[in-house]
Design an enzyme around this catalytic site. Structure first.
Site, PDB file in Angstrom:
ATOM      1  N   LYS A  11      30.898  -0.519 -11.467  1.00  0.00           N
ATOM      2  CA  LYS A  11      32.347  -0.322 -11.562  1.00  0.00           C
ATOM      3  C   LYS A  11      32.763   1.098 -11.151  1.00  0.00           C
ATOM      4  CE  LYS A  11      32.845  -3.818 -15.200  1.00  0.00           C
ATOM      5  NZ  LYS A  11      33.509  -4.168 -16.473  1.00  0.00           N
ATOM      6  N   TYR A  51      39.753 -11.473 -12.319  1.00  0.00           N
ATOM      7  CA  TYR A  51      39.827 -11.430 -13.783  1.00  0.00           C
ATOM      8  C   TYR A  51      40.904 -12.362 -14.338  1.00  0.00           C
ATOM      9  CZ  TYR A  51      36.571  -7.501 -13.921  1.00  0.00           C
ATOM     10  OH  TYR A  51      35.453  -6.715 -13.826  1.00  0.00           O
ATOM     11  N   PHE A  59      44.494  -6.282 -22.777  1.00  0.00           N
ATOM     12  CA  PHE A  59      43.917  -5.223 -21.942  1.00  0.00           C
ATOM     13  C   PHE A  59      43.937  -5.558 -20.450  1.00  0.00           C
ATOM     14  CE2 PHE A  59      40.397  -7.899 -23.513  1.00  0.00           C
ATOM     15  CZ  PHE A  59      39.796  -8.295 -22.317  1.00  0.00           C
ATOM     16  N   ARG A  87      22.244  -9.757 -18.588  1.00  0.00           N
ATOM     17  CA  ARG A  87      23.108  -9.349 -19.704  1.00  0.00           C
ATOM     18  C   ARG A  87      22.316  -8.538 -20.728  1.00  0.00           C
ATOM     19  NH1 ARG A  87      28.227 -11.298 -19.674  1.00  0.00           N
ATOM     20  NH2 ARG A  87      28.526 -11.563 -21.903  1.00  0.00           N
ATOM     21  N   HIS A 117      29.393  -4.858 -14.423  1.00  0.00           N
ATOM     22  CA  HIS A 117      29.762  -6.227 -14.789  1.00  0.00           C
ATOM     23  C   HIS A 117      28.535  -7.114 -14.655  1.00  0.00           C
ATOM     24  CE1 HIS A 117      31.933 -10.044 -14.848  1.00  0.00           C
ATOM     25  NE2 HIS A 117      31.208 -10.390 -13.805  1.00  0.00           N
TER      26      HIS A 117
HETATM   27  P1  CMP Z   1      33.359  -7.373 -18.059  1.00  0.00           P
HETATM   28  O1  CMP Z   1      32.575  -8.192 -19.020  1.00  0.00           O
HETATM   29  O2  CMP Z   1      32.731  -6.892 -16.845  1.00  0.00           O
HETATM   30  O3  CMP Z   1      34.675  -8.190 -17.664  1.00  0.00           O
HETATM   31  C1  CMP Z   1      35.810  -8.187 -18.509  1.00  0.00           C
HETATM   32  C2  CMP Z   1      36.118  -6.773 -18.848  1.00  0.00           C
HETATM   33  O4  CMP Z   1      37.227  -6.561 -19.656  1.00  0.00           O
HETATM   34  C3  CMP Z   1      34.961  -6.209 -19.665  1.00  0.00           C
HETATM   35  O5  CMP Z   1      33.862  -6.068 -18.807  1.00  0.00           O
HETATM   36  C4  CMP Z   1      35.561  -4.934 -20.182  1.00  0.00           C
HETATM   37  O6  CMP Z   1      35.392  -3.855 -19.273  1.00  0.00           O
HETATM   38  C5  CMP Z   1      37.016  -5.298 -20.259  1.00  0.00           C
HETATM   39  N1  CMP Z   1      37.390  -5.363 -21.672  1.00  0.00           N
HETATM   40  C6  CMP Z   1      36.951  -6.229 -22.590  1.00  0.00           C
HETATM   41  N2  CMP Z   1      37.524  -5.966 -23.782  1.00  0.00           N
HETATM   42  C7  CMP Z   1      38.327  -4.897 -23.605  1.00  0.00           C
HETATM   43  C8  CMP Z   1      39.167  -4.141 -24.450  1.00  0.00           C
HETATM   44  N3  CMP Z   1      39.297  -4.456 -25.748  1.00  0.00           N
HETATM   45  N4  CMP Z   1      39.836  -3.106 -23.920  1.00  0.00           N
HETATM   46  C9  CMP Z   1      39.708  -2.803 -22.600  1.00  0.00           C
HETATM   47  N5  CMP Z   1      38.915  -3.490 -21.744  1.00  0.00           N
HETATM   48  C10 CMP Z   1      38.236  -4.513 -22.240  1.00  0.00           C
END
Ligand code: CMP
Length: 139
Positions: A11, A51, A59, A87, A117
């Protein structure tokens, strides 16, 4: 059935902080083969679509703004049990909860800016990989 493939992005935070090389080293040292990779930047439309599943989350705006804020590295990785193993390698979404030695523990700064990610299922790995790569870019 497992496809043995997962999809990842390094990222914008990790790219800006100069961690591309170190993260790719961790990924290959853990036994993942890179079968597709590109250095790119998401447009607003790309990030909103990628997304889309999170569009109702509080968020979402922050997530889209961050993911379009700079360049990323997108890649498809191959290994037996790829989704689950990757993961485990990256650690919990929130780096504060991530285990020692995981990529997020080492390189992420916050839950939003969490360095990498990793797809959460074989189905999403296929969808996310095809979002970024055509068949002839996968080797
Ligand atoms: P990722 O799993 O790559 O994809 C979804 C993303 O949303 C996750 O990574 C986080 O970076 C982001 N994310 C999840 N929860 C929150 C949160 N509470 N606040 C900000 N970003 C979030």
């Amino acid at each position: 059935m497992s496809t043995n493939r997962t999809f990842t992005m390094i990222k914008p935070d990790a790219v800006k902080n100069g961690h591309i090389g170190a993260i790719l080293e961790k990924i290959t040292a853990a036994g993942f083969k890179i079968v597709a990779m590109k250095y790119t930047q998401l447009s607003l439309r790309d990030a909103q679509e990628f997304y889309g599943v999170h569009s109702e989350r509080p968020f979402f705006g922050e997530l889209v703004e961050f993911m379009t804020s700079g360049t990323i590295v997108a890649a498809i990785l191959e290994k037996e049990n790829a989704v689950e193993d990757f993961r485990a390698l990256i650690g919990a979404t929130n780096p504060a909860d991530a285990a020692e030695g995981t990529i997020r523990k080492m390189f992420a700064t916050s839950i939003g800016e969490n360095a990498v990610h990793g797809s959460d299922s074989d189905e999403n790995a296929a969808i996310e990989g095809s979002f970024h790569f055509s068949g002839r870019e996968i080797y």
